[in-house]
Design a protein around this motif. Structure first.
Motif, PDB file in Angstrom:
ATOM      1  N   ARG A 133       0.845  -1.202   0.000  1.00  0.00           N
ATOM      2  CA  ARG A 133       0.000   0.000   0.000  1.00  0.00           C
ATOM      3  C   ARG A 133       0.877   1.247   0.000  1.00  0.00           C
ATOM      4  N   GLU A 134       0.565   2.196  -0.880  1.00  0.00           N
ATOM      5  CA  GLU A 134       1.266   3.478  -0.868  1.00  0.00           C
ATOM      6  C   GLU A 134       0.852   4.190   0.426  1.00  0.00           C
ATOM      7  N   LEU A 135       1.832   4.756   1.162  1.00  0.00           N
ATOM      8  CA  LEU A 135       1.506   5.195   2.524  1.00  0.00           C
ATOM      9  C   LEU A 135       1.661   6.693   2.791  1.00  0.00           C
ATOM     10  N   THR A 136       2.330   7.404   1.910  1.00  0.00           N
ATOM     11  CA  THR A 136       2.594   8.811   2.256  1.00  0.00           C
ATOM     12  C   THR A 136       1.912   9.805   1.316  1.00  0.00           C
ATOM     13  N   GLY A 137       1.173   9.307   0.324  1.00  0.00           N
ATOM     14  CA  GLY A 137       0.534  10.224  -0.617  1.00  0.00           C
ATOM     15  C   GLY A 137      -0.956   9.953  -0.734  1.00  0.00           C
ATOM     16  N   GLY A 138      -1.522  10.385  -1.866  1.00  0.00           N
ATOM     17  CA  GLY A 138      -2.933  10.102  -2.139  1.00  0.00           C
ATOM     18  C   GLY A 138      -3.891  10.962  -1.339  1.00  0.00           C
ATOM     19  N   ILE A 139      -5.107  10.506  -1.238  1.00  0.00           N
ATOM     20  CA  ILE A 139      -6.207  11.328  -0.707  1.00  0.00           C
ATOM     21  C   ILE A 139      -6.055  11.646   0.787  1.00  0.00           C
ATOM     22  N   TYR A 140      -5.289  10.843   1.536  1.00  0.00           N
ATOM     23  CA  TYR A 140      -5.133  11.111   2.967  1.00  0.00           C
ATOM     24  C   TYR A 140      -4.237  12.332   3.218  1.00  0.00           C
ATOM     25  N   PHE A 141      -3.453  12.729   2.216  1.00  0.00           N
ATOM     26  CA  PHE A 141      -2.525  13.848   2.410  1.00  0.00           C
ATOM     27  C   PHE A 141      -2.733  14.993   1.415  1.00  0.00           C
ATOM     28  N   GLY A 142      -3.524  14.755   0.347  1.00  0.00           N
ATOM     29  CA  GLY A 142      -3.639  15.737  -0.733  1.00  0.00           C
ATOM     30  C   GLY A 142      -4.254  17.057  -0.306  1.00  0.00           C
ATOM     31  N   ALA A 143      -3.842  18.136  -0.963  1.00  0.00           N
ATOM     32  CA  ALA A 143      -4.399  19.468  -0.706  1.00  0.00           C
ATOM     33  C   ALA A 143      -5.032  19.979  -2.003  1.00  0.00           C
ATOM     34  N   PRO A 144      -6.098  20.778  -1.963  1.00  0.00           N
ATOM     35  CA  PRO A 144      -6.746  21.291  -0.754  1.00  0.00           C
ATOM     36  C   PRO A 144      -7.554  20.224  -0.012  1.00  0.00           C
ATOM     37  N   ARG A 145      -7.738  20.486   1.276  1.00  0.00           N
ATOM     38  CA  ARG A 145      -8.586  19.635   2.089  1.00  0.00           C
ATOM     39  C   ARG A 145      -9.293  20.488   3.139  1.00  0.00           C
ATOM     40  N   GLY A 146     -10.367  19.996   3.694  1.00  0.00           N
ATOM     41  CA  GLY A 146     -11.027  20.735   4.779  1.00  0.00           C
ATOM     42  C   GLY A 146     -12.522  20.876   4.572  1.00  0.00           C
ATOM     43  N   ILE A 147     -13.149  21.494   5.543  1.00  0.00           N
ATOM     44  CA  ILE A 147     -14.595  21.735   5.477  1.00  0.00           C
ATOM     45  C   ILE A 147     -14.815  23.242   5.510  1.00  0.00           C
ATOM     46  N   THR A 148     -15.505  23.764   4.501  1.00  0.00           N
ATOM     47  CA  THR A 148     -15.739  25.218   4.436  1.00  0.00           C
ATOM     48  C   THR A 148     -17.246  25.501   4.429  1.00  0.00           C
ATOM     49  N   LYS A 149     -17.547  26.732   4.770  1.00  0.00           N
ATOM     50  CA  LYS A 149     -18.956  27.133   4.760  1.00  0.00           C
ATOM     51  C   LYS A 149     -19.244  27.870   3.449  1.00  0.00           C
TER      52      LYS A 149
END
Ligand code: NAD
Length: 359
Positions: A133-149
């Motif tokens: 399993r790739e462990l340091t990239g992908g969707i768990y680390f990608g930017a942008p990320r977060g919850i906005t209003k």
């Protein structure tokens, strides 16, 4: 000289790591391998002593050692702490320090434990899979990320799935190299029919295979199909390569084929070193009772000998000894069945070491 950093961590991590160190010392004496052990606090025990789950000094030691053997971290005592200083943060910091980009999770069904699987014996018999399993990239680390209003008052959550060619190439090479040492078959998992980033994944894996590993058979599967085939025809898989999120899910699915958490080792290989640890956690419910199964840790040590030190023969001795002890009917409580001999953590370790001495 093989320099090992031992991080027993918390709970049963301490008990199972003790067994592994005892076993490695026995193997060292037997084969004249010079292991240098250094032990340090990590996780909850480090929080208690230093206020942080891992100190800068331990991270430095990890980087300068040849391999890190980890127990497990966490427990109710530290559950109410702020997220930033929780025991699990130590794991993330260690993986980051060593740039551990490839997570290796074998799923082996031992003949004597076949009935522990939730699948029929004829389906799981002989299963021997390695998930990379790739462990340091992908969707768990990608930017942008977060919850906005949004202006409407509604909220919007975003995560980004991205991979560069370099990230795909390096984890592919690890997977191909492992396949080359095994049955020479690699299944790469993606969602190239829907996601652009996965089209790049498929194209890059195919190129690495064609140019550098023509002797390894390469199969591509979409993740939905892979999840299905894993329980339909698990024996047909050798090495499975997947990105961070798909690998997270598929490694747990393949682990379930074997049926017992106390038997599952893992490795995280990086550009700055490697970490070997059982898949299970610190099991606070059985801590200090000497009933934990040490085999996941023991098999993690075998992976360390194989992947960090190329000592395939010594790794093989561990594997054979574990099989023999199981064949003789010895079981820790988690894998116990009627008619078998129930043993504790230390006794299981002693039995495995006795077998190693006999080989
Ligand atoms: P766990 O893996 O610790 O335990 C789950 C269940 O499996 C428990 O009933 C436990 O007794 C049993 N079990 C686990 N390993 C065993 C072994 N070797 N022998 C016999 N039985 C075993 O998961 P959990 O209970 O969800 O988590 C407990 C703590 O461990 C939490 O603080 C969690 O955050 C942490 N955790 C750490 C890691 C890690 O260090 N990599 C991984 C998972 C969970």
């Amino acid at each position: 000289m093989a320099r090992l950093l031992i991080l027993p961590g918390d709970g049963i991590g301490v008990e199972v790591t003790d067994v592994s160190v005892y076993l490695l010392k026995t193997l060292g004496d037997k084969h004249n391998i010079k292991f240098e052990f250094e032990t340090a606090l990590f996780g909850g025990s480090s929080i208690d002593a230093y206020g942080v789950p891992v100190t800068a000094e331990v991270l430095k030691k990890a980087k300068s050692s040849n391999a890190v053997l980890l127990g497990a971290v966490g427990g109710p005592k530290w559950d109410s702490l702020e997220y930033e200083i929780r025991p699990e943060k130590g794991l993330l910091a260690l993986r980051k320090e060593l740039e551990a980009f490839a997570n290796l999770r074998p799923a082996v069904v031992y003949p004597s434990l076949q009935s522990a699987s939730t699948l029929k014996s004829e389906i799981v018999e002989g299963v021997d899979i390695m998930v990379v399993r790739e462990l340091t990239g992908g969707i768990y680390f990608g930017a942008p990320r977060g919850i906005t209003k949004l202006p409407s008052g509604e909220e919007k959550g975003v995560n980004t799935l991205s991979y560069t060619t370099t990230e795909i190439e390096r984890v592919s090479r690890v997977a191909f190299q492992i396949a080359r040492k095994r049955r020479k078959k690699l299944t790469s998992v993606d969602k190239a029919n829907i996601l652009d980033v996965m089209e790049l994944w498929r194209r890059t894996v195919a190129r690495i295979g064609r140019e550098e590993f023509p002797d390894v058979e390469l199969e591509h599967l979409y993740v939905d199909n892979a999840a299905m085939q894993l329980i339909r025809r698990p024996k047909s898989f050798d090495v499975i390569l997947a990105d961070n999120m798909f690998g997270d899910i598929l490694s747990d699915e393949s682990a379930q084929l074997t049926g017992s958490l106390g038997m599952l080792p893992s490795a995280s290989i990086g550009s700055g070193g490697a970490i070997y640890e059982p898949v299970h956690g610190s099991a606070p419910d059985i801590e200090g009772k000497d009933i934990a199964n040490p085999i996941a840790s023991v098999l993690s040590s075998a992976m360390m000998l194989k992947y960090s030190f190329n000592m395939d023969h010594a790794a093989d001795e561990i594997d054979r000894s574990v099989r023999r002890v199981l064949e003789k009917g010895y079981r820790t409580a988690d894998i116990y069945e009627k008619g078998m001999t129930k043993v504790g953590c230390r006794e299981m370790g002693r039995l495995i070491v006795e077998e190693i001495k006999k080989i």
